[in-house]
Design an enzyme around this catalytic site. Sequence first.
Site, PDB file in Angstrom:
ATOM      1  N   PHE A  61       9.222   3.650   7.647  1.00  0.00           N
ATOM      2  CA  PHE A  61       8.437   2.698   6.858  1.00  0.00           C
ATOM      3  C   PHE A  61       9.373   1.554   6.418  1.00  0.00           C
ATOM      4  O   PHE A  61      10.537   1.805   6.080  1.00  0.00           O
ATOM      5  CB  PHE A  61       7.845   3.413   5.637  1.00  0.00           C
ATOM      6  N   ASP A  64      11.338  11.331   2.333  1.00  0.00           N
ATOM      7  CA  ASP A  64      10.230  10.519   1.835  1.00  0.00           C
ATOM      8  C   ASP A  64       8.948  11.281   2.184  1.00  0.00           C
ATOM      9  O   ASP A  64       8.630  11.475   3.364  1.00  0.00           O
ATOM     10  CB  ASP A  64      10.262   9.134   2.494  1.00  0.00           C
ATOM     11  N   TYR A  77      -0.594   7.509  -4.925  1.00  0.00           N
ATOM     12  CA  TYR A  77      -1.934   6.953  -4.643  1.00  0.00           C
ATOM     13  C   TYR A  77      -2.515   7.352  -3.295  1.00  0.00           C
ATOM     14  O   TYR A  77      -3.627   6.957  -2.975  1.00  0.00           O
ATOM     15  CB  TYR A  77      -1.894   5.420  -4.747  1.00  0.00           C
ATOM     16  N   LYS A  78      -1.755   8.099  -2.498  1.00  0.00           N
ATOM     17  CA  LYS A  78      -2.286   8.473  -1.168  1.00  0.00           C
ATOM     18  C   LYS A  78      -3.034   9.799  -1.291  1.00  0.00           C
ATOM     19  O   LYS A  78      -4.105   9.852  -1.882  1.00  0.00           O
ATOM     20  CB  LYS A  78      -1.139   8.537  -0.164  1.00  0.00           C
ATOM     21  N   ARG A  98      -5.497   3.803  12.388  1.00  0.00           N
ATOM     22  CA  ARG A  98      -5.163   5.061  11.684  1.00  0.00           C
ATOM     23  C   ARG A  98      -6.414   5.671  11.046  1.00  0.00           C
ATOM     24  O   ARG A  98      -7.176   4.967  10.391  1.00  0.00           O
ATOM     25  CB  ARG A  98      -4.160   4.801  10.559  1.00  0.00           C
TER      26      ARG A  98
HETATM   27  C1  LIG Z   1       6.422   6.278   4.016  1.00  0.00           C
HETATM   28  C2  LIG Z   1       6.321   5.298   2.893  1.00  0.00           C
HETATM   29  N1  LIG Z   1       7.404   5.075   2.129  1.00  0.00           N
HETATM   30  C3  LIG Z   1       7.370   4.195   1.119  1.00  0.00           C
HETATM   31  C4  LIG Z   1       6.216   3.499   0.833  1.00  0.00           C
HETATM   32  C5  LIG Z   1       6.242   2.461  -0.254  1.00  0.00           C
HETATM   33  O1  LIG Z   1       5.592   2.859  -1.404  1.00  0.00           O
HETATM   34  P1  LIG Z   1       5.516   1.866  -2.659  1.00  0.00           P
HETATM   35  O2  LIG Z   1       4.674   0.715  -2.238  1.00  0.00           O
HETATM   36  O3  LIG Z   1       4.850   2.715  -3.722  1.00  0.00           O
HETATM   37  O4  LIG Z   1       6.887   1.480  -3.040  1.00  0.00           O
HETATM   38  C6  LIG Z   1       5.058   3.716   1.581  1.00  0.00           C
HETATM   39  C7  LIG Z   1       3.816   2.985   1.275  1.00  0.00           C
HETATM   40  O5  LIG Z   1       2.831   3.045   1.955  1.00  0.00           O
HETATM   41  C8  LIG Z   1       5.123   4.632   2.659  1.00  0.00           C
HETATM   42  O6  LIG Z   1       4.064   4.848   3.440  1.00  0.00           O
END
Ligand SMILES: Cc1ncc(COP(=O)(O)O)c(C=O)c1O
Length: 408
Positions: free
Chosen positions: A124, A193, A218-219, A367
């Site tokens: 990500f 993560d 939030y997911k 997705r």
């Molecule tokens: C795998 C992953 N890491 C980090 C994040 C970033 O999260 P945030 O926007 O809360 O910092 C996301 C957001 O979708 C994600 O999917």
Amino acid sequence: MNRDDALALDGADVLAPLRDRFQLPDGLIYFDGNSLGALPIGVAERVADVVTQQWGHDLISSWNVNGWMAAPRRVGDKIAPIIGAGPGEVIVGDSTSVNIYKLLSAAVAMRPDRKVIVTEQNNFPSDSYVIASVAKQHGMEVHYLDLDDPTTPLDTNVAIVCLTHINYRTGAMHDLASITARVHAVGALMFWDLAHSAGAVPLALSDCDVDMAVGCGYKFLNGGPGAPAFAYVAKRLQNDVHHPITGWLGHAAPFDMSDQFIPALGIDRITVGTPSIVSLVALEAALDAFDGVDMADVRAKSLALGDYLIELVMHRCDGYGLSLASPIDSQRRGSQVSFVHEHGFPVVRALADVGVLGDYREPGIIRFGLTPLYARFCDVYDAVDRLSEILRTERWREPQYAVRGAVT
Ligand SMILES: Cc1ncc(COP(=O)(O)O)c(C=O)c1O
């Protein structure tokens, strides 16, 4: 494979009653819980109470009398069993991106003689960007390795391995236990993560001896838009963790107002500043949706939903330029199925127009997040029915479906 088969699968689903714990718009098929979980019943009332009664009436005394100060720790303890962690190992606050920075910076300082951070390609963006920043700040190298290959070597120059357990594009899932063990075998720290894992798949952070982890509220935890993230640090490491954002609420005695930073003992030192109480309360209430839920049942249903979706797409959408981007082997998949299509974006928009919400990520990825707490087999059947129709008629070519908003 007709709709009655899907209804029979729903009839046999032990998690089917959990759908009533969510408020879902009538007629909408919601396959985007991997991005923003649906609204659990009861959250709106709890948020209304925190605003009107606690903030509106009790005002500043709420920090003590309504437990606001303890909320980051209390909500962390509520997440802990969902991710296989113990009490006092999880704290809630900040965003996932910020927590990656805090914990990764602390981790590299715990291996001062080692000069390599290992991560993966196609991570990500926040993870990749933050890893690059931390490496630059500490004069380290970043190595991009494929640790799904058990023959990929690691050596004693590696300080930390930082991977995303379930890939945001493809839903491909790493073997957390075996990779963590290999990383520990060379004396490095393991950082996961869990943004797409927490609430979606069973996790056993304590049993696997994971050092550090972060994830989104939030997911699949359904905490609401911009819900605070969580950070996990194994108990055995907590008092050696010194992260760089030394805010007053990570202090051992914040209200001493001392000029000198002395970190709190335990997980509390991960906190930085004043917690976002309204969002924390929303997340806390949302986690009630997991009460009494066995994550093994969640996993079983998630695999069945994913396999059913893939089977239907292969059967009904063959020849329309759609190919599977997720692993076909369900054991290697999280709770998401992705496909790739040259015109993925307008296809997703056209699907939304007929009541099926998935989402789109570059390049060409469609997705479908399958949240077992509320997704049904009949939803999968109906979604594929509508998808095949959109592809067959090329309805996605209509010009309105090419228009992009800020979020895809
Ligand atoms: C795998 C992953 N890491 C980090 C994040 C970033 O999260 P945030 O926007 O809360 O910092 C996301 C957001 O979708 C994600 O999917």
